[in-house]
Design a protein around this motif. Structure first.
Motif, PDB file in Angstrom:
ATOM      1  N   GLU A 159       5.308  41.046  76.810  1.00 57.86           N
ATOM      2  CA  GLU A 159       6.546  41.759  76.489  1.00 57.86           C
ATOM      3  C   GLU A 159       6.228  43.095  75.830  1.00 57.86           C
ATOM      4  O   GLU A 159       6.877  44.109  76.120  1.00 57.86           O
ATOM      5  N   ARG A 160       5.209  43.113  74.978  1.00 58.63           N
ATOM      6  CA  ARG A 160       4.811  44.361  74.326  1.00 58.63           C
ATOM      7  C   ARG A 160       4.323  45.365  75.375  1.00 58.63           C
ATOM      8  O   ARG A 160       4.658  46.553  75.325  1.00 58.63           O
ATOM      9  N   ILE A 161       3.565  44.875  76.340  1.00 57.27           N
ATOM     10  CA  ILE A 161       3.071  45.749  77.416  1.00 57.27           C
ATOM     11  C   ILE A 161       4.232  46.290  78.237  1.00 57.27           C
ATOM     12  O   ILE A 161       4.275  47.478  78.578  1.00 57.27           O
ATOM     13  N   ASP A 162       5.197  45.416  78.553  1.00 58.05           N
ATOM     14  CA  ASP A 162       6.351  45.853  79.343  1.00 58.05           C
ATOM     15  C   ASP A 162       7.147  46.932  78.614  1.00 58.05           C
ATOM     16  O   ASP A 162       7.605  47.904  79.228  1.00 58.05           O
ATOM     17  N   ARG A 163       7.316  46.764  77.318  1.00 60.12           N
ATOM     18  CA  ARG A 163       8.066  47.764  76.553  1.00 60.12           C
ATOM     19  C   ARG A 163       7.327  49.100  76.502  1.00 60.12           C
ATOM     20  O   ARG A 163       7.942  50.167  76.597  1.00 60.12           O
ATOM     21  N   LEU A 164       6.005  49.043  76.362  1.00 60.07           N
ATOM     22  CA  LEU A 164       5.226  50.272  76.371  1.00 60.07           C
ATOM     23  C   LEU A 164       5.293  50.945  77.736  1.00 60.07           C
ATOM     24  O   LEU A 164       5.402  52.161  77.837  1.00 60.07           O
ATOM     25  N   ARG A 165       5.257  50.137  78.784  1.00 59.73           N
ATOM     26  CA  ARG A 165       5.333  50.698  80.138  1.00 59.73           C
ATOM     27  C   ARG A 165       6.668  51.419  80.335  1.00 59.73           C
ATOM     28  O   ARG A 165       6.731  52.471  80.975  1.00 59.73           O
ATOM     29  N   GLU A 166       7.724  50.853  79.773  1.00 55.27           N
ATOM     30  CA  GLU A 166       9.044  51.479  79.904  1.00 55.27           C
ATOM     31  C   GLU A 166       9.083  52.858  79.263  1.00 55.27           C
ATOM     32  O   GLU A 166       9.787  53.756  79.736  1.00 55.27           O
ATOM     33  N   VAL A 167       8.321  53.038  78.168  1.00 56.02           N
ATOM     34  CA  VAL A 167       8.343  54.331  77.499  1.00 56.02           C
ATOM     35  C   VAL A 167       7.219  55.250  77.958  1.00 56.02           C
ATOM     36  O   VAL A 167       7.297  56.465  77.774  1.00 56.02           O
ATOM     37  N   LEU A 168       6.167  54.695  78.545  1.00 58.79           N
ATOM     38  CA  LEU A 168       5.065  55.522  79.027  1.00 58.79           C
ATOM     39  C   LEU A 168       5.372  56.189  80.358  1.00 58.79           C
ATOM     40  O   LEU A 168       5.156  57.382  80.545  1.00 58.79           O
ATOM     41  N   ASN A 169       5.873  55.406  81.297  1.00 63.41           N
ATOM     42  CA  ASN A 169       6.031  55.915  82.659  1.00 63.41           C
ATOM     43  C   ASN A 169       6.904  57.165  82.773  1.00 63.41           C
ATOM     44  O   ASN A 169       6.559  58.085  83.527  1.00 63.41           O
ATOM     45  N   PRO A 170       8.030  57.262  82.066  1.00 64.32           N
ATOM     46  CA  PRO A 170       8.866  58.458  82.234  1.00 64.32           C
ATOM     47  C   PRO A 170       8.209  59.753  81.784  1.00 64.32           C
ATOM     48  O   PRO A 170       8.568  60.825  82.266  1.00 64.32           O
ATOM     49  N   ALA A 199       6.551  54.706  70.487  1.00 65.03           N
ATOM     50  CA  ALA A 199       5.487  53.813  70.935  1.00 65.03           C
ATOM     51  C   ALA A 199       4.843  53.080  69.765  1.00 65.03           C
ATOM     52  O   ALA A 199       4.537  51.889  69.860  1.00 65.03           O
ATOM     53  N   ILE A 200       4.661  53.766  68.645  1.00 58.67           N
ATOM     54  CA  ILE A 200       4.055  53.129  67.474  1.00 58.67           C
ATOM     55  C   ILE A 200       4.960  52.032  66.933  1.00 58.67           C
ATOM     56  O   ILE A 200       4.489  50.984  66.480  1.00 58.67           O
ATOM     57  N   ARG A 201       6.270  52.247  67.004  1.00 57.42           N
ATOM     58  CA  ARG A 201       7.191  51.195  66.548  1.00 57.42           C
ATOM     59  C   ARG A 201       7.015  49.928  67.388  1.00 57.42           C
ATOM     60  O   ARG A 201       7.098  48.812  66.871  1.00 57.42           O
ATOM     61  N   ILE A 202       6.776  50.114  68.678  1.00 64.70           N
ATOM     62  CA  ILE A 202       6.538  48.955  69.548  1.00 64.70           C
ATOM     63  C   ILE A 202       5.228  48.276  69.170  1.00 64.70           C
ATOM     64  O   ILE A 202       5.148  47.053  69.043  1.00 64.70           O
ATOM     65  N   LEU A 203       4.197  49.079  68.961  1.00 63.82           N
ATOM     66  CA  LEU A 203       2.878  48.528  68.646  1.00 63.82           C
ATOM     67  C   LEU A 203       2.865  47.806  67.299  1.00 63.82           C
ATOM     68  O   LEU A 203       2.117  46.848  67.116  1.00 63.82           O
ATOM     69  N   LYS A 204       3.704  48.264  66.352  1.00 63.47           N
ATOM     70  CA  LYS A 204       3.725  47.674  65.012  1.00 63.47           C
ATOM     71  C   LYS A 204       4.772  46.580  64.846  1.00 63.47           C
ATOM     72  O   LYS A 204       4.814  45.927  63.808  1.00 63.47           O
ATOM     73  N   LEU A 241      -8.015  55.871  74.486  1.00 65.40           N
ATOM     74  CA  LEU A 241      -7.091  54.760  74.676  1.00 65.40           C
ATOM     75  C   LEU A 241      -5.919  54.842  73.721  1.00 65.40           C
ATOM     76  O   LEU A 241      -4.775  54.608  74.104  1.00 65.40           O
ATOM     77  N   VAL A 242      -6.199  55.182  72.460  1.00 66.33           N
ATOM     78  CA  VAL A 242      -5.106  55.308  71.495  1.00 66.33           C
ATOM     79  C   VAL A 242      -4.198  56.452  71.890  1.00 66.33           C
ATOM     80  O   VAL A 242      -2.971  56.352  71.818  1.00 66.33           O
ATOM     81  N   ALA A 243      -4.790  57.568  72.349  1.00 67.10           N
ATOM     82  CA  ALA A 243      -3.975  58.706  72.783  1.00 67.10           C
ATOM     83  C   ALA A 243      -3.059  58.300  73.922  1.00 67.10           C
ATOM     84  O   ALA A 243      -1.892  58.688  73.975  1.00 67.10           O
ATOM     85  N   LEU A 244      -3.568  57.494  74.830  1.00 65.82           N
ATOM     86  CA  LEU A 244      -2.755  57.037  75.943  1.00 65.82           C
ATOM     87  C   LEU A 244      -1.693  56.046  75.479  1.00 65.82           C
ATOM     88  O   LEU A 244      -0.531  56.107  75.871  1.00 65.82           O
ATOM     89  N   LEU A 245      -2.090  55.146  74.609  1.00 67.08           N
ATOM     90  CA  LEU A 245      -1.170  54.105  74.168  1.00 67.08           C
ATOM     91  C   LEU A 245      -0.005  54.652  73.360  1.00 67.08           C
ATOM     92  O   LEU A 245       1.098  54.099  73.414  1.00 67.08           O
ATOM     93  N   VAL A 246      -0.238  55.729  72.608  1.00 71.34           N
ATOM     94  CA  VAL A 246       0.841  56.200  71.743  1.00 71.34           C
ATOM     95  C   VAL A 246       1.720  57.241  72.407  1.00 71.34           C
ATOM     96  O   VAL A 246       2.566  57.841  71.764  1.00 71.34           O
ATOM     97  N   LEU A 247       1.562  57.455  73.698  1.00 72.43           N
ATOM     98  CA  LEU A 247       2.452  58.358  74.417  1.00 72.43           C
ATOM     99  C   LEU A 247       3.572  57.572  75.067  1.00 72.43           C
ATOM    100  O   LEU A 247       3.352  56.516  75.636  1.00 72.43           O
ATOM    101  N   GLY A 248       4.776  58.101  75.023  1.00 73.37           N
ATOM    102  CA  GLY A 248       5.856  57.436  75.735  1.00 73.37           C
ATOM    103  C   GLY A 248       7.200  57.763  75.120  1.00 73.37           C
ATOM    104  O   GLY A 248       7.303  58.060  73.940  1.00 73.37           O
TER     105      GLY A 248
END
Length: 200
Positions: free
Chosen positions: A58-69, A41-46, A13-20
């Motif tokens: 909002e945090r999820i939306d921002r992560l989605r913006e950087v994960l999907n591409p 991604a870590i900047r968003i999480l922190k 999960l962390v590996a997935l979350l920190v990609l983007g």
């Protein structure tokens, strides 16, 4: 044994979350892409402004913006379905990619709070034609280390991640085993139904 399984799942999960990433590294630089992606991604999480429960969406939306591409969802879905992929029509394949992507996005959303200040150290980068791997070590706050290998392929001149291997266990292979069991014991339609329910 249970503790080890839980650790690996958290590593997934962390590996997935920190990609983007909102941008691209130059072609031929998968290490630079992964490093830049993780930093963003870590900047968003922190971000302290996004830590409160009311700002979780909002945090999820921002992560989605950087994960999907950066994720190669087509390749991930194809590999996760394994031999069953070839048995599906083009329309079914396209639909499966969408439901698999929705399923993964739901995992990010549900597990976003697992991030607890982990740091990442990078090792070697290996490029072989249009495929590459980036070795890294995830360091938990108490010093525990988890090996994570990112696998990438070049798609239309851009590198994208199609798998992460945590403690020698591939995320995609893990899903493929689960999906194969469902299809073998029930049906492809049942697998899609379960994924849709979990993506809810």
């Amino acid at each position: 044994m249970y503790g080890k399984i839980r650790q690996i799942r958290m590593g997934f999960l962390v590996a997935l979350l920190v990609l983007g990433s909102t941008g691209w590294a130059f072609a031929g630089e998968p290490l630079a892409l992964v490093r830049t992606s993780i930093d963003k991604a870590i900047r968003i999480l922190k971000n302290p402004e996004l830590q409160s429960p009311e700002n979780k969406n909002e945090r999820i939306d921002r992560l989605r913006e950087v994960l999907n591409p950066i994720f190669d969802y087509d390749e991930m879905a194809k590999r996760a379905l394994g031999v069953h992929w070839r048995r599906r029509t083009p329309a079914e394949q396209e639909a499966f990619v969408k439901v698999f992507r929705d399923f993964l996005e739901r995992i990010y959303s549900d597990k976003i709070d697992l991030y607890g200040g982990e740091k990442v150290l990078f090792g070697r980068e290996i490029i072989d034609g249009d495929f590459a791997r980036v070795d890294s070590t995830l360091i938990k706050p108490k010093g525990e280390e988890i090996a994570v290998v990112y696998k990438l392929r070049r798609v239309n001149g851009k590198w994208k991640v199609y798998d992460a291997v945590v403690e020698n266990i591939s995320i995609v292979n893990n899903y493929r085993s689960q999906f194969d069991r469902v299809i073998s014991s029930s049906s492809y339609e049942e697998l899609v139904k379960r994924l849709q329910e979990k993506a809810g």
